[in-house]
Structures are given as C-alpha cells and as structure tokens.
Design a protein around this motif. Structure first.
Motif, PDB file in Angstrom:
ATOM      1  N   LYS A  19      -0.098  41.048  23.286  1.00 35.34           N
ATOM      2  CA  LYS A  19       0.014  39.861  22.794  1.00 35.34           C
ATOM      3  C   LYS A  19       0.496  39.064  24.409  1.00 35.34           C
ATOM      4  O   LYS A  19       1.289  39.931  24.983  1.00 35.34           O
ATOM      5  CB  LYS A  19       1.057  39.862  21.733  1.00 35.34           C
ATOM      6  CG  LYS A  19       0.589  39.995  20.563  1.00 35.34           C
ATOM      7  CD  LYS A  19       1.742  40.047  19.525  1.00 35.34           C
ATOM      8  CE  LYS A  19       2.415  38.657  19.344  1.00 35.34           C
ATOM      9  NZ  LYS A  19       3.660  38.634  18.422  1.00 35.34           N
ATOM     10  N   LYS A  20       0.158  38.058  24.659  1.00 33.92           N
ATOM     11  CA  LYS A  20       0.502  37.349  26.018  1.00 33.92           C
ATOM     12  C   LYS A  20       2.127  37.309  25.855  1.00 33.92           C
ATOM     13  O   LYS A  20       2.910  37.502  26.870  1.00 33.92           O
ATOM     14  CB  LYS A  20       0.107  35.866  25.941  1.00 33.92           C
ATOM     15  CG  LYS A  20      -1.221  35.868  26.470  1.00 33.92           C
ATOM     16  CD  LYS A  20      -1.825  34.483  26.437  1.00 33.92           C
ATOM     17  CE  LYS A  20      -3.301  34.435  26.617  1.00 33.92           C
ATOM     18  NZ  LYS A  20      -3.598  32.970  26.711  1.00 33.92           N
ATOM     19  N   SER A  21       2.785  37.035  24.607  1.00 35.34           N
ATOM     20  CA  SER A  21       4.170  37.037  24.794  1.00 35.34           C
ATOM     21  C   SER A  21       5.095  38.359  24.810  1.00 35.34           C
ATOM     22  O   SER A  21       5.948  38.157  25.446  1.00 35.34           O
ATOM     23  CB  SER A  21       4.515  36.622  23.156  1.00 35.34           C
ATOM     24  OG  SER A  21       4.172  37.251  22.228  1.00 35.34           O
ATOM     25  N   ILE A  23       3.747  40.541  27.186  1.00 32.45           N
ATOM     26  CA  ILE A  23       3.529  40.421  28.680  1.00 32.45           C
ATOM     27  C   ILE A  23       4.827  39.609  29.231  1.00 32.45           C
ATOM     28  O   ILE A  23       5.409  40.066  30.225  1.00 32.45           O
ATOM     29  CB  ILE A  23       2.448  39.775  29.222  1.00 32.45           C
ATOM     30  CG1 ILE A  23       1.239  41.044  28.727  1.00 32.45           C
ATOM     31  CG2 ILE A  23       2.258  39.939  30.939  1.00 32.45           C
ATOM     32  CD1 ILE A  23      -0.002  40.768  29.027  1.00 32.45           C
ATOM     33  N   GLU A  24       4.983  38.393  28.526  1.00 32.79           N
ATOM     34  CA  GLU A  24       5.837  37.375  29.156  1.00 32.79           C
ATOM     35  C   GLU A  24       7.565  37.919  28.859  1.00 32.79           C
ATOM     36  O   GLU A  24       8.164  37.989  29.818  1.00 32.79           O
ATOM     37  CB  GLU A  24       5.877  36.030  28.624  1.00 32.79           C
ATOM     38  CG  GLU A  24       4.551  35.200  28.849  1.00 32.79           C
ATOM     39  CD  GLU A  24       4.161  34.034  28.049  1.00 32.79           C
ATOM     40  OE1 GLU A  24       5.033  33.897  26.945  1.00 32.79           O
ATOM     41  OE2 GLU A  24       3.315  33.576  28.200  1.00 32.79           O
ATOM     42  N   ASP A  68      -2.086  34.860  20.052  1.00 30.67           N
ATOM     43  CA  ASP A  68      -1.859  35.022  21.597  1.00 30.67           C
ATOM     44  C   ASP A  68      -2.180  36.316  21.917  1.00 30.67           C
ATOM     45  O   ASP A  68      -2.051  36.996  23.086  1.00 30.67           O
ATOM     46  CB  ASP A  68      -0.692  34.759  22.288  1.00 30.67           C
ATOM     47  CG  ASP A  68       0.309  35.536  21.610  1.00 30.67           C
ATOM     48  OD1 ASP A  68       0.220  36.221  20.356  1.00 30.67           O
ATOM     49  OD2 ASP A  68       1.487  35.817  22.482  1.00 30.67           O
ATOM     50  N   TRP A  69      -2.896  37.061  21.147  1.00 29.95           N
ATOM     51  CA  TRP A  69      -3.647  38.406  21.345  1.00 29.95           C
ATOM     52  C   TRP A  69      -4.644  38.262  22.451  1.00 29.95           C
ATOM     53  O   TRP A  69      -5.573  37.305  22.468  1.00 29.95           O
ATOM     54  CB  TRP A  69      -4.419  39.229  20.171  1.00 29.95           C
ATOM     55  CG  TRP A  69      -3.393  39.313  19.140  1.00 29.95           C
ATOM     56  CD1 TRP A  69      -2.833  38.746  18.247  1.00 29.95           C
ATOM     57  CD2 TRP A  69      -2.572  40.494  19.335  1.00 29.95           C
ATOM     58  NE1 TRP A  69      -1.804  39.637  17.455  1.00 29.95           N
ATOM     59  CE2 TRP A  69      -1.627  40.575  18.087  1.00 29.95           C
ATOM     60  CE3 TRP A  69      -2.701  41.770  19.988  1.00 29.95           C
ATOM     61  CZ2 TRP A  69      -0.920  41.629  17.714  1.00 29.95           C
ATOM     62  CZ3 TRP A  69      -1.712  42.708  19.731  1.00 29.95           C
ATOM     63  CH2 TRP A  69      -0.729  42.752  18.612  1.00 29.95           C
ATOM     64  N   ILE A  70      -4.803  39.080  23.308  1.00 26.35           N
ATOM     65  CA  ILE A  70      -5.860  39.339  24.416  1.00 26.35           C
ATOM     66  C   ILE A  70      -6.144  40.682  24.624  1.00 26.35           C
ATOM     67  O   ILE A  70      -5.365  41.883  23.951  1.00 26.35           O
ATOM     68  CB  ILE A  70      -5.008  38.795  26.012  1.00 26.35           C
ATOM     69  CG1 ILE A  70      -3.849  39.753  26.182  1.00 26.35           C
ATOM     70  CG2 ILE A  70      -4.826  37.324  25.805  1.00 26.35           C
ATOM     71  CD1 ILE A  70      -3.333  39.524  27.578  1.00 26.35           C
TER      72      ILE A  70
END
Length: 72
Positions: A19-21, A23-24, A68-70
């Motif tokens: 998830k982008k979150s 990573i952030e 927000d999955w990548i």
C-alpha cells in the motif's frame, strides 16, 4: 487500485503488492499473493532475511477496502 486489481496484476508475474500508505509510513511491508497453502505471505523488509516472511497474512477490513494498493 484496490487489492483485487493489484493481485490480478502481481500474481501472474510472481510479484508482491503493498500500500502507498505503508511506504509513506516507512512500514516496508510487502504482500506476496499465492494460491498455495501459504496463502498471503507478508514480507517485512526491515527484518533479517531468515525472519522476514510470515505465511498466512490476514488483512484487516481497512486493508481490503483500501484503494492505494500498488505492485512492484
């Protein structure tokens, strides 16, 4: 993208998703989707190699609803 879309892209290639979150937040977590008895494998890249794979990851409702999955 949602988790299903990310898995649809990653699974045929043998790739992981995150998830982008995550990573952030510098959580450094990746999920390897499988169709094996290992189910979803959680990989925590902050841990030593011999400890960084956890079989049978169970997502929360928030994880399943996230968009927000990548893939890698």
């Amino acid at each position: 993208m949602n988790i299903k879309e990310a898995i649809d892209v990653a699974l045929p290639k043998g790739n992981a998703i995150t998830k982008k979150s995550w990573i952030e937040e510098e959580r450094m977590l990746w999920v390897i989707p499988t169709n094996t008895s290992a189910c979803m494998i959680l990989m925590d890249t902050r841990k030593p190699v011999e400890q960084n794979l956890i079989q049978g990851w169970q997502p929360t409702a928030e994880d399943l609803q996230a968009d927000d999955w990548i893939t890698n």
